[in-house]
Design an enzyme around this catalytic site. Structure first.
Site, mmCIF file in Angstrom:
data_model
loop_
_atom_site.group_PDB
_atom_site.id
_atom_site.type_symbol
_atom_site.label_atom_id
_atom_site.label_comp_id
_atom_site.label_asym_id
_atom_site.label_seq_id
_atom_site.Cartn_x
_atom_site.Cartn_y
_atom_site.Cartn_z
ATOM 1 N N ASP A 1 72.289 33.719 96.210
ATOM 2 C CA ASP A 1 72.444 32.203 95.380
ATOM 3 C C ASP A 1 71.046 31.606 94.971
ATOM 4 O O ASP A 1 71.053 30.429 94.986
ATOM 5 C CB ASP A 1 73.142 31.249 96.412
ATOM 6 C CG ASP A 1 74.689 31.525 96.530
ATOM 7 O OD1 ASP A 1 75.128 32.324 96.016
ATOM 8 O OD2 ASP A 1 74.928 30.784 97.534
ATOM 9 N N HIS B 1 59.834 50.537 113.516
ATOM 10 C CA HIS B 1 60.432 50.804 112.406
ATOM 11 C C HIS B 1 59.559 49.667 111.568
ATOM 12 O O HIS B 1 59.896 49.636 110.172
ATOM 13 C CB HIS B 1 61.968 50.740 112.082
ATOM 14 C CG HIS B 1 62.467 51.275 110.837
ATOM 15 N ND1 HIS B 1 63.026 50.531 109.745
ATOM 16 C CD2 HIS B 1 62.058 52.665 110.225
ATOM 17 C CE1 HIS B 1 63.344 51.221 108.938
ATOM 18 N NE2 HIS B 1 63.010 52.528 109.144
ATOM 19 N N ASP C 1 42.114 39.982 107.667
ATOM 20 C CA ASP C 1 41.382 38.897 107.964
ATOM 21 C C ASP C 1 42.205 37.825 108.355
ATOM 22 O O ASP C 1 41.869 36.615 108.142
ATOM 23 C CB ASP C 1 40.588 38.563 106.743
ATOM 24 C CG ASP C 1 39.343 39.602 106.383
ATOM 25 O OD1 ASP C 1 39.091 40.310 107.411
ATOM 26 O OD2 ASP C 1 38.718 39.556 105.541
ATOM 27 N N HIS D 1 64.865 53.243 98.320
ATOM 28 C CA HIS D 1 64.954 52.845 99.729
ATOM 29 C C HIS D 1 64.583 51.413 100.080
ATOM 30 O O HIS D 1 64.123 50.982 101.050
ATOM 31 C CB HIS D 1 63.545 53.710 100.092
ATOM 32 C CG HIS D 1 63.275 53.840 101.561
ATOM 33 N ND1 HIS D 1 62.301 53.100 102.270
ATOM 34 C CD2 HIS D 1 63.734 54.608 102.674
ATOM 35 C CE1 HIS D 1 62.061 53.358 103.506
ATOM 36 N NE2 HIS D 1 63.052 54.185 103.705
ATOM 37 N N LYS E 1 65.022 47.642 101.028
ATOM 38 C CA LYS E 1 65.918 46.698 101.832
ATOM 39 C C LYS E 1 65.729 45.218 101.547
ATOM 40 O O LYS E 1 64.904 44.598 102.018
ATOM 41 C CB LYS E 1 65.523 46.901 103.446
ATOM 42 C CG LYS E 1 65.438 48.573 103.869
ATOM 43 C CD LYS E 1 64.362 48.784 104.372
ATOM 44 C CE LYS E 1 63.968 50.187 104.751
ATOM 45 N NZ LYS E 1 64.794 51.285 104.524
ATOM 46 N N LYS F 1 56.740 47.461 109.194
ATOM 47 C CA LYS F 1 55.764 47.803 108.092
ATOM 48 C C LYS F 1 55.319 46.440 108.131
ATOM 49 O O LYS F 1 55.287 45.596 107.475
ATOM 50 C CB LYS F 1 56.481 48.195 106.942
ATOM 51 C CG LYS F 1 57.261 49.614 106.996
ATOM 52 C CD LYS F 1 58.680 49.278 107.292
ATOM 53 C CE LYS F 1 59.677 50.378 106.823
ATOM 54 N NZ LYS F 1 59.600 51.415 107.734
#
Length: 476
Positions: free
Chosen positions: A401, A218, A225, A394, A396, A220
């Protein structure tokens, strides 16, 4: 009518008992085991087959060979800008969290990085495409979903162009997450013919009691470079720019420069070793990092079914329990393990400003019903819950603080914390935290707050659906 011929019933009972013994020997989460038992009981034949294919835990050494990962970790040249050892922070709680993440996942502390937060599809893909166009040596790209659509084909053409220019391009796609790619021979053929190295993650091989279908990548990740990297919750699909039936998708991505790029490079090359069985550890993939005048620390925290610890879960738990002022959470699929659920409730009961933002409508109805089963106790504890209706949320991202920001691929659910291969960055910096806090507050204009009175007024049928789905929440 009997399900089995009389002579087969004892064999089926023996098989069920054997499965229960295996569950006990696995010493897994007891709630998860009970959920699987319910599936087997409610669906006598299909439930057992589902467990044998999806439910059994694979031994860690069947999933990934650690020697490859360890070799990659030893290879990158380290400089004073790469690692802060021990993890140093002005805040004792942040320092403790940093040390814990180093201990449970070998998450190196990288200092003096440049961070740019991207919160919409257009700016995210503009930044990704710009970095890829400027690539001179290599492009490493890994996503759960590559959709065979407009934005994905723009990316495909750009990768082909860079491959023809002599840039080494490696690409990992999840076999199940990217089904559009899996079944598009034209898409994959054009990439491979241009010299792009493309590999699927855990392609389909159905083997009873040895299946890995349940374990998905899952993550991404993009690394260009060894100098620029991206990570977050976004996938490669039109819905982030052009929308779909739920509207435009709202997500969070971070663009990183500095020593932290080495951490994401290590993670990609570890995954590449898994899919291609080739160890890539050349120093050219770890160029000397630029030092930015930013007082920050970042840790790349990876987790998966091959991890010794539930590293991201532990990171969230530690961060939440040390909050003093506020906790703001974006979560598209909020089906938290009891650890997280209890910590969020305790924080709110302690008087901390806890806010949870979830989508008004979801792309996964069953999961969405499961999310609602958790909201009652949160509201009673004082958590403020907002339902986002400006498209599909979508993102996450969690900010705490004005000191800790957590952005990545992991959802607040059991699957992300134990079954999927995930990647999150834990950012210790006031500037990034305040910016994410501002984005959260900006998103409130598209939200409706859910009150306890509204919650209590829902129908009995809705309550029954939530209670039923809650039984299977550890499997979602």
């Amino acid at each position: 009518m009997q399900i089995f011929p009389y002579i087969l019933q004892p064999l089926y009972i023996i098989l069920i008992i054997s499965v229960i013994v295996v569950m006990l020997l696995e010493n897994r989460n007891s709630i998860r085991s009970l959920s699987w038992l319910l599936v087997i009981i409610f669906i006598p034949i299909g439930g057992l087959l589902l467990y044998l294919i999806l439910g059994m835990n694979m031994p860690k050494n069947h999933l990934i060979q650690r020697r490859g990962k360890d070799a990659i970790y030893r290879t990158p040249p380290q400089s004073k800008t790469d690692i802060v050892m021990p993890c140093v922070s002005d805040n004792e709680d942040s320092a403790n969290l940093c040390r814990m993440l180093r201990a449970n996942s070998n998450a190196v502390c990288y200092s003096n990085n440049d961070i740019k937060v991207l919160s919409d599809g257009e700016s995210s893909f503009d930044a990704i495409f710009e970095a890829i166009r400027n690539a001179k040596n290599h492009i490493h790209i890994e996503f759960f979903i590559f959709a065979d659509d407009k934005i994905s084909n723009q990316l495909r053409e750009l990768l082909i162009q860079k491959a023809y220019e002599g840039v080494r391009v490696r690409m990992i796609y999840d076999y199940w997450g990217s089904l559009a790619l899996t079944f598009s021979r034209k898409y994959l053929k054009s990439l491979r013919e241009a010299g792009v190295f493309v590999k699927p993650f855990l392609p389909m091989r159905i083997r009873l009691a040895r299946s890995k279908i349940n374990y998905r990548n899952h993550r991404k990740i993009i690394v260009v470079d060894g100098l620029v990297a991206f990570t977050g919750g976004i996938n490669v699909a039109d819905r982030y720019i052009y929308g779909n039936r739920l509207g435009q998708w709202r997500d969070t991505l971070v663009r990183l420069e500095g020593a932290v790029v080495h951490g994401l490079q290590i993670l990609f090359l570890t995954d590449w070793y898994f899919v291609d069985k080739k160890l890539i550890s050349n120093a050219k993939y770890f160029p000397e990092a630029q030092v930015f005048p930013r007082d920050n620390l970042i840790q790349v925290v990876a987790s998966g079914p091959n991890s010794d610890w539930q590293t991201i879960l532990q990171g969230f738990t530690h961060a939440i329990t040390t909050a003093k002022k506020y906790i703001y959470i974006h979560s598209p699929y909020f089906i938290p393990p009891e650890t997280i659920n209890s910590c969020v409730q305790m924080a709110a009961l302690s008087g901390i400003d806890v806010r949870l933002m979830i989508p008004m409508k979801s792309d996964t109805r069953f999961t969405h019903i499961g999310t609602y089963s958790y909201l009652g106790q949160l509201l009673e504890a004082g958590v403020k819950i907002f339902r986002y209706s400006g498209g599909f949320l979508h993102s996450k991202a969690t900010v705490i603080d004005d000191r800790i920001s957590i952005v990545g691929s992991a959802n607040m659910d059991e699957r992300s914390f134990s079954q999927n291969f995930e990647a999150n960055v834990f950012i210790f910096e006031e500037t990034t935290a305040k910016y994410l806090k501002t984005l959260f507050i900006k998103d409130l204009q598209f939200c409706q707050e859910l009150t306890l009175d509204q919650w209590n007024a829902r129908s009995r049928w809705q309550k029954l659906k939530e209670a039923f789905v809650r039984l299977f929440s550890p499997l979602l």
